[in-house]
Design an enzyme around this catalytic site. Structure first.
Site, mmCIF file in Angstrom:
data_model
loop_
_atom_site.group_PDB
_atom_site.id
_atom_site.type_symbol
_atom_site.label_atom_id
_atom_site.label_comp_id
_atom_site.label_asym_id
_atom_site.label_seq_id
_atom_site.Cartn_x
_atom_site.Cartn_y
_atom_site.Cartn_z
ATOM 1 N N ASP A 89 29.132 34.335 46.480
ATOM 2 C CA ASP A 89 30.520 34.271 46.009
ATOM 3 C C ASP A 89 31.401 35.130 46.895
ATOM 4 O O ASP A 89 30.927 36.023 47.621
ATOM 5 C CB ASP A 89 30.633 34.702 44.545
ATOM 6 C CG ASP A 89 30.302 36.177 44.318
ATOM 7 O OD1 ASP A 89 29.324 36.661 44.923
ATOM 8 O OD2 ASP A 89 31.002 36.844 43.534
ATOM 9 N N GLU A 154 28.770 38.812 42.420
ATOM 10 C CA GLU A 154 28.899 40.171 42.938
ATOM 11 C C GLU A 154 30.352 40.609 42.990
ATOM 12 O O GLU A 154 30.670 41.772 42.693
ATOM 13 C CB GLU A 154 28.274 40.249 44.345
ATOM 14 C CG GLU A 154 28.036 41.676 44.834
ATOM 15 C CD GLU A 154 29.252 42.316 45.500
ATOM 16 O OE1 GLU A 154 29.246 43.556 45.665
ATOM 17 O OE2 GLU A 154 30.202 41.585 45.848
ATOM 18 N N ARG A 329 35.174 58.809 42.046
ATOM 19 C CA ARG A 329 33.946 58.562 42.785
ATOM 20 C C ARG A 329 33.030 59.770 42.608
ATOM 21 O O ARG A 329 33.473 60.922 42.741
ATOM 22 C CB ARG A 329 34.246 58.329 44.262
ATOM 23 C CG ARG A 329 35.114 57.114 44.526
ATOM 24 C CD ARG A 329 34.410 55.803 44.259
ATOM 25 N NE ARG A 329 35.316 54.661 44.412
ATOM 26 C CZ ARG A 329 34.932 53.393 44.413
ATOM 27 N NH1 ARG A 329 33.659 53.095 44.255
ATOM 28 N NH2 ARG A 329 35.819 52.428 44.552
ATOM 29 N N SER A 400 30.908 52.367 46.047
ATOM 30 C CA SER A 400 29.850 52.229 45.043
ATOM 31 C C SER A 400 29.336 50.798 45.045
ATOM 32 O O SER A 400 30.113 49.854 45.185
ATOM 33 C CB SER A 400 30.383 52.559 43.646
ATOM 34 O OG SER A 400 31.035 53.806 43.632
#
Length: 460
Positions: A89, A154, A329, A400
């Site tokens: 995708d 994803e 983060r 990430s």
């Protein structure tokens, strides 16, 4: 390791590989749009059929969202197994008017292939299919066992992958996993990523009156939620830029001296980065340089803010509500849930009594750190040097990848090989995304070499 025959076939067939990649890139498999649901499935079926034509056992699995494709060739009971992950995708192409050529009409110019998904992740994942194909053609079989897992969600956070992994845990058992969905450190400096930051992503909603109010009639008595919100946001950081939330740094694993020295030896060009970003100044955490701050230290950023009137002209209004999104983060050993709780407690305590505050934790991911000393990591380093002609550097990345934690927790995988074939300026998620043909070729070479290096590093 002599791979002359394998690399010779790659050279001979490279034009065909590019034509096949164009077929896959031409499918607008945008997973976030319901109108492209059929296209996403078409891309899954394209990958499925390609695997079958190569002689792999392949299957398409329906999920509550988009399909997952698995494939395998496991002829060796006593040899290691490599699991290869990819996603078919892609991100939306908007703003399409900023593309020099249509995003789903793959175009080669100046030794790059331009299309949405060229680098993220169709082009990079496709290198593994071609590596398997060429090794089978040159040697008759693979030196190790190989399994593939290719998903179609994803780009929307892989919402159904966790359940799929749990259901198919036995089928996906492996000794290592290879993921090529990132970038080299810089042009012609290939890299292995051994560290990823985690994430705690929050939303703030501030409510005051039941409806927007006229600022002339009610200004001076009506609480303003934008005022309350910006007051909260301004207190998330200290004047020196460090994060003000009590307890935020308590569990942060310090950067060890050897790691700081290794980062200092990387060919990091701060001036080039500033020029690329269009910035004259970089905000570094006190006591840390720019590279350390962007890859290995925790951060807090306001990602969006809304409320009131921001259109053309004037509208004198006191808004009823306002909101913001904030991402943090995280680094080892910070836990997303714990950081979300600390954040919530802090802003709740600061919130003025005249407004109501709602705090939501939208998304979380744990940080990842993979030992550079694992034999599979060293095998990957040798494979990349064989494929690219230069030894890779080991890096930590600021972003990430939540799926990495899924593979670690659900499948019990420690040898997670994050091998980026792309470049930092490939434009993933942006207009004019591209993938260098030289990186495409070297990625195929490296993936092929990895199959043989995995066999030699395995201790049985």
């Amino acid at each position: 390791m002599a791979l002359t025959d394998v690399f010779g076939k790659i050279d001979t067939n490279l034009d065909r590989y590019v034509r096949e990649l164009k077929e896959l890139l031409a499918i607008p498999s945008v997973s976030t749009y319901s109108r492209h649901r059929g296209d996403v499935r078409r891309a899954a079926e394209w990958v499925l059929n390609h695997c079958k034509r190569m002689g792999l056992e392949a299957q398409l699995h329906d999920t509550a969202g988009h399909p997952v494709v698995t494939a395998s060739r496991c002829p060796h009971p006593h040899r290691p197994t490599l699991l290869i992950y990819g996603h078919y995708d892609v991100q939306p192409a908007e703003p399409e008017e900023e593309w020099n050529t249509p995003p789903f009409q793959p175009t080669v110019r100046d030794e790059f292939i331009y299309a949405r998904g060229a680098s993220d992740d169709k082009g990079q994942f496709f290198t593994y299919l071609k590596a398997l194909e060429v090794v089978l053609a040159a040697r008759g079989d693979l030196p190790i066992n190989v399994k593939l897992l290719v998903e179609g969600e994803e780009e929307i956070g892989s919402p159904h992958l966790g359940a799929f992994l749990k259901k198919h845990r036995g089928q996906l058992k492996a000794d290592a996993i290879a993921i090529s969905d990132g970038a080299q450190f810089s042009d012609n400096v290939p890299a292995i990523t051994y560290g990823l930051r985690g994430l705690a992503y929050m939303e703030l909603n501030v409510q005051a009156s039941r409806t927007d109010l006229h600022s002339g009639s009610f200004g001076g008595i009506a609480p303003n939620p934008i005022h309350a919100l910006v007051t909260l946001l301004a207190r998330l950081k200290n004047p020196d830029g460090t994060i003000a939330i009590p307890g935020f740094y308590d569990t942060v694993a310090p950067l060890e001296l050897w790691e700081r020295e290794a980062m200092g030896a990387l060919p990091f060009d701060e001036e080039k980065l500033k020029a690329y970003l269009g910035l004259s100044y970089l905000c570094e955490e006190p006591g840390y340089n720019a590279l350390e701050s962007k890859t290995a230290r925790p951060t807090l950023d306001i990602n969006g803010i809304w409320g009131g009137f921001s259109g053309e002209g004037a509208k004198t209004v006191i808004p009823a509500k306002a909101g913001a999104k904030v991402s943090m983060r995280l680094v080892p050993h910070q836990k997303p849930q714990q950081i979300a709780e600390l954040f919530t407690r802090y802003v709740t305590d600061l919130c003025p009594k005249e407004v109501q505050l709602q705090v939501k934790a939208l998304h979380g991911a744990e940080p990842v750190l993979v030992s550079r000393d694992l034999p599979q990591m060293q095998a990957a380093a040798r494979a990349i040097e064989t494929g690219f002609g230069v030894a890779p550097v080991f890096i930590r990345e600021g972003g990430s990848i939540p799926i990495v934690n899924l593979f670690k927790k659900v499948l019990g995988l420690e040898a997670i090989l994050l091998l980026g074939w792309g470049r930092p300026d490939d434009g993933a998620h942006a207009p004019n995304e591209r993938f260098a043909l030289s990186d495409f070729k070297n990625g195929i070479r490296s993936a092929a070499a990895l199959l043989f290096e995995m066999e030699t590093c395995y201790d049985g």
